[in-house]
Design an enzyme around this catalytic site. Structure first.
Site: not given
Ligand code: ARG
Length: 416
Positions: A225, A366
């Site tokens: 992503h 992420s």
């Molecule tokens: N999708 C997020 C990013 O792009 C990270 C998500 C992780 N979230 C969590 N609560 N562990 O950085």
């Protein structure tokens, strides 16, 4: 009275003489004490390398990777046999630790490249100690339990730097292990240089966008992503070291390979690999993590660490100094409970957090690593930061890509 007499009498003043003598005696005593201390009691670490040939173990592919049970068991047995031998010898107070750096094939058998650490007073020279070590090893030849071991042909004296270099070529060692020291206690949230040497910052148009994980000197593992907004390699760079403002190394990105079945809606198969434009030269602060076997069980309740430059609160900004958080593995069943993610966690995912929340990855983390330490103090990658409901909420732990589920995919893409 003549001035001269005054001078003489002051010089011979019994108090002055007395204090001068006392001062000289004190200085002499301190000097002698310091000399004795440095020569006899102040100990220095010495590292030695030797290769033990194991005659009664057949080399199999299972011994190729430090993540297999066979590799761990055999290395652990060799380490404990060496430890017992020295602990029962006249070098018991000098021996500190032994670590098998690498198992290699030799004919049908196995060779274990091993580093041993001793502490001796400074006045001993390393070479005379070497012959004492050799003689202890010779005596124990018949005493290796059910391992049939050939004496190492030579014992090589290593500098501290040599010892570190041997470890940096292999996966998963942190600086405390590289010097065979006591384990450094991981406390607080600020990481120190070298604490997480596989951590990468993946940058889009030179702005930190995602974490990444060094799995060889040219491949970085991350989340699919991360490339939703842009997957043009020319726009991406990677930096290494705990500070994103003053990185230790920088590379351009050459290729981005995203899992074909990545599903943005369900977050399934949230995994990608990135090839750097040229290899990284490993050092103490930059090198690869170990990858687990596909069959390895990740135990619910066990401790893991997540690291990254992500925001500290939901909606906050990313940070420039690397942070770490200690979390616990949560079973998929618990994580899929109605109050938690209610079925949204697929088998290729892994949850980790604290029951009460508070410690979690967040935006900007992420693609970064979730790692665990094994019994031999090597660090293994178990998860890739993927998604979560906000950050750090109770019953809403972080959800990670389960690395064991993609072990074969990683090999297919990278050969690692
Ligand atoms: N999708 C997020 C990013 O792009 C990270 C998500 C992780 N979230 C969590 N609560 N562990 O950085």
């Amino acid at each position: 009275r003549p001035a001269r007499a005054t001078v003489t009498s002051r010089f011979l003043n019994p108090y002055v003489v007395f204090f001068a003598v006392v001062a000289v005696v004190i200085i002499l005593a301190v000097t002698v004490a310091l000399l004795i201390h440095f020569l006899a009691f102040d100990k220095k670490s010495y590292f030695y390398h030797s290769s033990f040939q194991i005659l009664n173990v057949n080399y199999t592919d299972q011994l190729n990777s430090p993540g297999t049970q066979q590799y761990r068991t055999l290395s652990g047995r060799i380490e404990s046999v060496i430890t017992t031998t020295f602990k029962e010898s006249n070098l018991r107070n000098q021996f500190i630790r032994a670590h098998v750096i690498k198992l290699r094939q030799s004919g049908s058998g196995v060779i274990a490249d091993t580093v041993m650490k001793f502490k001796f007073p400074r006045n001993n020279n390393g070479e005379s100690m070497k012959s004492r070590i050799e003689s202890v090893l010779r005596q124990m030849l018949n005493n290796f339990g059910n391992l049939e071991i050939n004496l190492p042909t030579e014992i090589i004296t290593l500098t501290d730097q040599d010892a570190v270099n041997l470890f940096t070529q292999e996966c998963g060692a942190r600086p405390d292990l590289m010097t065979l020291s006591e384990e450094r206690v991981i406390g607080g949230t600020k990481a120190e240089e070298g604490d997480w040497p596989w951590q990468v910052s993946l940058r889009l148009n030179n702005v930190h966008h995602c974490g990444g994980i060094l799995i060889s000197n040219i491949w970085v593992l991350t989340a699919a992503h991360c490339f939703r907004s842009n997957s043009d390699p020319n726009r991406w760079t990677a930096t290494f070291g705990i500070s994103t403002i003053f990185p230790q190394e920088r590379r351009r990105v050459n290729t981005i390979l995203i899992h074909n079945n990545y599903n943005p809606g369900t977050h399934e198969n949230d995994i990608a690999v990135v090839r750097l434009d040229r290899p990284i030269t490993f050092n103490k602060n930059i090198h690869m993590v170990c990858l687990p076997e596909a069959t390895q069980n990740i135990l619910p309740g066990s401790t893991a660490y997540v690291t990254g430059w992500g925001s500290e609160t939901y909606g906050g900004n990313t940070v420039s100094d690397l942070e770490q958080g200690r979390v616990y593995i949560i079973s998929n069943d618990v994580c899929n409970a109605p109050i938690s993610y209610d079925g949204a966690v697929f088998p290729g995912m892994l949850c980790a957090g604290l029951p009460q929340g508070g410690v979690d990855a967040c935006r900007g983390d992420s693609g970064g690593p979730l790692v665990q330490e094994d019994s031999r103090r090597l660090w293994f990658l178990v998860g890739i930061v993927s998604w979560g409901d906000q950050c750090g909420l109770a019953d809403k732990p972080g959800v990670y890509t389960r690395v064991t589920a993609y072990r074969h995919w990683i090999t297919q893409q990278t050969g690692v």
